[in-house]
Design a protein around this motif. Structure first.
Motif, mmCIF file in Angstrom:
data_model
loop_
_atom_site.group_PDB
_atom_site.id
_atom_site.type_symbol
_atom_site.label_atom_id
_atom_site.label_comp_id
_atom_site.label_asym_id
_atom_site.label_seq_id
_atom_site.Cartn_x
_atom_site.Cartn_y
_atom_site.Cartn_z
ATOM 1 N N ASP A 197 0.835 -1.207 0.000
ATOM 2 C CA ASP A 197 0.000 0.000 0.000
ATOM 3 C C ASP A 197 0.867 1.253 0.000
ATOM 4 N N ALA A 198 1.932 1.232 0.791
ATOM 5 C CA ALA A 198 2.820 2.396 0.870
ATOM 6 C C ALA A 198 3.530 2.628 -0.461
ATOM 7 N N VAL A 199 3.939 1.550 -1.110
ATOM 8 C CA VAL A 199 4.603 1.681 -2.409
ATOM 9 C C VAL A 199 3.620 2.198 -3.455
ATOM 10 N N GLU A 200 2.386 1.691 -3.429
ATOM 11 C CA GLU A 200 1.379 2.145 -4.391
ATOM 12 C C GLU A 200 1.092 3.632 -4.247
ATOM 13 N N GLU A 201 1.134 4.142 -3.031
ATOM 14 C CA GLU A 201 0.887 5.566 -2.810
ATOM 15 C C GLU A 201 1.978 6.435 -3.427
ATOM 16 N N LYS A 216 -6.316 -7.436 -1.202
ATOM 17 C CA LYS A 216 -6.307 -6.000 -0.960
ATOM 18 C C LYS A 216 -7.700 -5.540 -0.566
ATOM 19 N N GLU A 217 -7.777 -4.651 0.414
ATOM 20 C CA GLU A 217 -9.069 -4.095 0.801
ATOM 21 C C GLU A 217 -9.609 -3.249 -0.339
ATOM 22 N N GLN A 218 -10.870 -3.468 -0.680
ATOM 23 C CA GLN A 218 -11.475 -2.755 -1.793
ATOM 24 C C GLN A 218 -12.881 -2.306 -1.418
#
Length: 311
Positions: A197-201, A216-218
């Protein structure tokens, strides 16, 4: 295309780190195993109802053996405990695959980020990037140095690999590798959900490739019912709001391959012939979702009233 299925023998068991066991699997008759590319995983059938997916982390050029690494997870569902406690050298396990939703696309430069057991699919990618003459670097984090697998193998790459145990250096310094990424660079990341999640941000979606071990939470809308036509079987089934496509299809007597039932492994990927899938998996890329040519029937649904699947 049918997948390779066989019983392989555990030829070697060795510790890759504290709590991480590396297994080398071979065919009992010495037959060659299917070719694979970095990023691929296999299904390992450990027993009735006990099937898990593990990334191949050996040498793709070695057709005589497949290597996997398994993290001991005390709070897991029993797969890792079985491997660590009961699966011995000389034992046989069923395998199926390989599959690859995390292939290394050609690029002049790569930035790799791995967390914990997420190093397993990344490891053979480094050798492939090296063979392609690409520029690359790896940032590898874990709880402690002793818990981080394959650090000795990684040492041959010198300062292109940064090993950053959390108890020594704190959280991974993602800014150092993800800010100001040069044009033409692809980013590959595998590890725990918070890291991804941090990398995606930080990373533009077009540059980033991730593999998740947990869904992944969606945000999803309210489930509605719809119909699914099974083109090969000549049947039409109704999928109720509280039933998955997978369960509806199986209840109709159609056998399909499946494993995780969470939308992470890709085992149940099915071709979509008509209709618009409501994708809820953690496997497909944004481009693949937009194309709508396949779906993971264990979690994904329909954005309309009808789907036609190649089943």
């Amino acid at each position: 295309m049918s997948l390779y299925e066989a019983e392989l023998v555990v030829d070697r068991r060795e510790s890759a780190a504290d709590g991480v066991l590396a297994l080398t699997l071979r065919h009992p008759l010495g037959e060659e195993l299917p070719a694979w590319e970095p990023g691929a995983h296999i299904d390992v059938v450990l027993g009735p109802g006990l099937e898990r997916q593990y990334s191949l982390c050996g040498d793709p050029a070695d057709r005589t053996a497949w290597r996997i690494a398994v993290l001991r997870e005390p709070a897991g569902r029993g797969g890792s405990a079985h491997v660590h406690q009961e699966l011995g050298q000389g034992d046989k396990v069923g395998v199926r695959g390989p599959r690859n939703h995390f292939a290394l696309e050609p690029a002049p430069r790569y930035r790799f980020v791995a967390g914990g057991i997420g190093i397993t699919p990344i490891l053979p990618m480094l050798a492939q990037a090296e063979s392609r003459g690409a520029e690359w670097s790896l940032l590898y984090g874990g709880r402690s140095r002793n818990s981080m697998a394959f650090t000795e193998e990684l040492s041959r790459y010198g300062d292109r690999v940064t090993v950053a145990p959390q108890d020594e250096t704190g959280l991974l310094d993602l800014a150092s590798v993800l800010d100001d990424v040069p044009e033409g660079t692809l980013v590959y990341c595998c590890g725990p959900g918070p890291l991804l999640d941090a990398v995606e941000e930080r990373c533009p979606a077009g540059l980033l490739h991730v593999e998740r071990f947990a869904p992944k939470e969606q945000e999803t809308g309210e489930n509605t019912g719809f119909e699914v036509e099974l083109a090969q079987s000549g049947r039409t089934v109704t999928v109720a709001p509280d039933v998955s496509v997978l369960d509806a299809v199986r209840a109709a007597g159609v056998e399909v391959l499946f494993s995780c039932t969470e939308g992470t492994c890709g085992t149940c990927e099915t071709d979509v012939l008509e209709g618009a899938p409501d994708h809820r998996d953690s496997v497909l890329t944004d481009e693949e979702r937009e194309a709508g040519e396949t779906m993971m029937i264990c979690v994904s649904r329909c954005r309309g009233k009808r789907l036609v699947l190649d089943l």
